[in-house]
Design an enzyme around this catalytic site. Sequence first.
Site, PDB file in Angstrom:
ATOM      1  N   SER A 135       0.926  -1.248  -0.154  1.00 36.04           N
ATOM      2  CA  SER A 135      -0.025   0.112   0.181  1.00 36.04           C
ATOM      3  C   SER A 135       0.862   1.312   0.033  1.00 36.04           C
ATOM      4  CB  SER A 135      -0.834  -0.130   1.338  1.00 36.04           C
ATOM      5  OG  SER A 135      -0.169  -0.222   2.406  1.00 36.04           O
TER       6      SER A 135
ATOM      7  N   GLY B  75      -0.545   4.259   0.235  1.00 35.34           N
ATOM      8  CA  GLY B  75      -1.250   5.585   0.839  1.00 35.34           C
ATOM      9  C   GLY B  75      -1.972   6.322  -0.518  1.00 35.34           C
TER      10      GLY B  75
ATOM     11  N   GLY C  62      -5.834   0.980   5.809  1.00 37.93           N
ATOM     12  CA  GLY C  62      -5.183   0.040   5.278  1.00 37.93           C
ATOM     13  C   GLY C  62      -5.474  -1.453   5.546  1.00 37.93           C
ATOM     14  N   ASP C  63      -6.314  -1.429   6.771  1.00 40.17           N
ATOM     15  CA  ASP C  63      -7.005  -2.730   7.307  1.00 40.17           C
ATOM     16  C   ASP C  63      -8.263  -3.061   6.338  1.00 40.17           C
ATOM     17  OD1 ASP C  63      -5.413  -2.516   9.395  1.00 40.17           O
ATOM     18  OD2 ASP C  63      -6.726  -1.371  10.451  1.00 40.17           O
TER      19      ASP C  63
ATOM     20  N   GLU D 238      -0.761   7.393  -3.049  1.00 41.24           N
ATOM     21  CA  GLU D 238      -0.347   7.229  -4.432  1.00 41.24           C
ATOM     22  C   GLU D 238      -0.653   5.547  -4.975  1.00 41.24           C
ATOM     23  OE1 GLU D 238       3.818   9.059  -5.193  1.00 41.24           O
ATOM     24  OE2 GLU D 238       3.860   8.554  -2.956  1.00 41.24           O
ATOM     25  N   GLY D 239      -1.593   4.883  -4.301  1.00 43.36           N
ATOM     26  CA  GLY D 239      -1.992   3.655  -4.887  1.00 43.36           C
ATOM     27  C   GLY D 239      -1.730   2.523  -4.111  1.00 43.36           C
TER      28      GLY D 239
END
Length: 317
Positions: free
Chosen positions: A220, A222, A251-252, A224-225
């Site tokens: 991941s 953030g 993120g989860d 930026e994909g």
Amino acid sequence: MIVTLTLNPSLDRTVLVDELEPGAVLRTSEPVLEPGGKGVNVTRALTANGHESIAVVGVAGPEGAELTRLLKSASVPCRFVPVSGRTRSNLTICEADGAVTKLNEPGSPLGEADLRAVATAVRSAVREGDWLVVSGSTPPSIEGSDIRSLLRDAVQAGACLAIDSSGYALAASVEVSPRIVKPNRQELSELVGRELGSIAAVVEGAQEIRARGVELVLVSLGAEGAVLVGPDVVLVGESRVPRPVSTVGAGDSFLAGFLSRFSADESDLAGALVEALAWGAAATGLPGSAVPGPEDLDRSIVQLVWQPDLDRPLVAT
């Protein structure tokens, strides 16, 4: 079935302020109290979208009792494991401009009896072909050998492993050859021992982790994909979030979205990455650590980049 394990859960308190000023007396919003812990959040996101999941959670003390109450009231399927010490309590401060400050406690150590109880709960929860998602930080007492032993027991029970951790816990998990690891760029950088300043560098780092026996590396990035590196495949995806509110737990939800598709159809890696990005983006548009439901998901904001600029510098973390 997707089983999640949270060794270091928390009660998460989120407050809003106009601007965080060190040393000042600030007025906050009413606090939002939510169950916390990365594995807990994965199960929350999956069940909110109609997928079968159960969270194995160690709980202790008054905070553990409150965490249990919140999860039960939200009808989140759990197996609660009484452990020693107390469940930690974390504070998230969100500013009006979207900046987020997190104050996370370390958690209480787990003794040998606690670890045995957790291992027993995991073995009783997983069946042949189930997924076990091990997410989040570890209590101060946990060593790499404890993590490897726990994961090997799950593999022997027939579970497929997905890991979302960091530091020594992530390194120890990789030694057990999980099917999926989901680091962010900083975590992957620490794992390979160098900075990763471009998509090409991220892909190279992920391939190094695959060479250690990991099937899929889902990175991941953030805003930026994300990058997915697997057997003979590299996928890059992006998503647009018009008004981000909170990145806590995004993120989860990202990992939950990926598993929601991949666990049903392992041939559709592109579709799984789209789900991951859609779920993660939806989570950033919600307050605190709230997880998205079906009505929050917008897959039209996700784009797979078939010819990415691999040498484009990534924003520094």
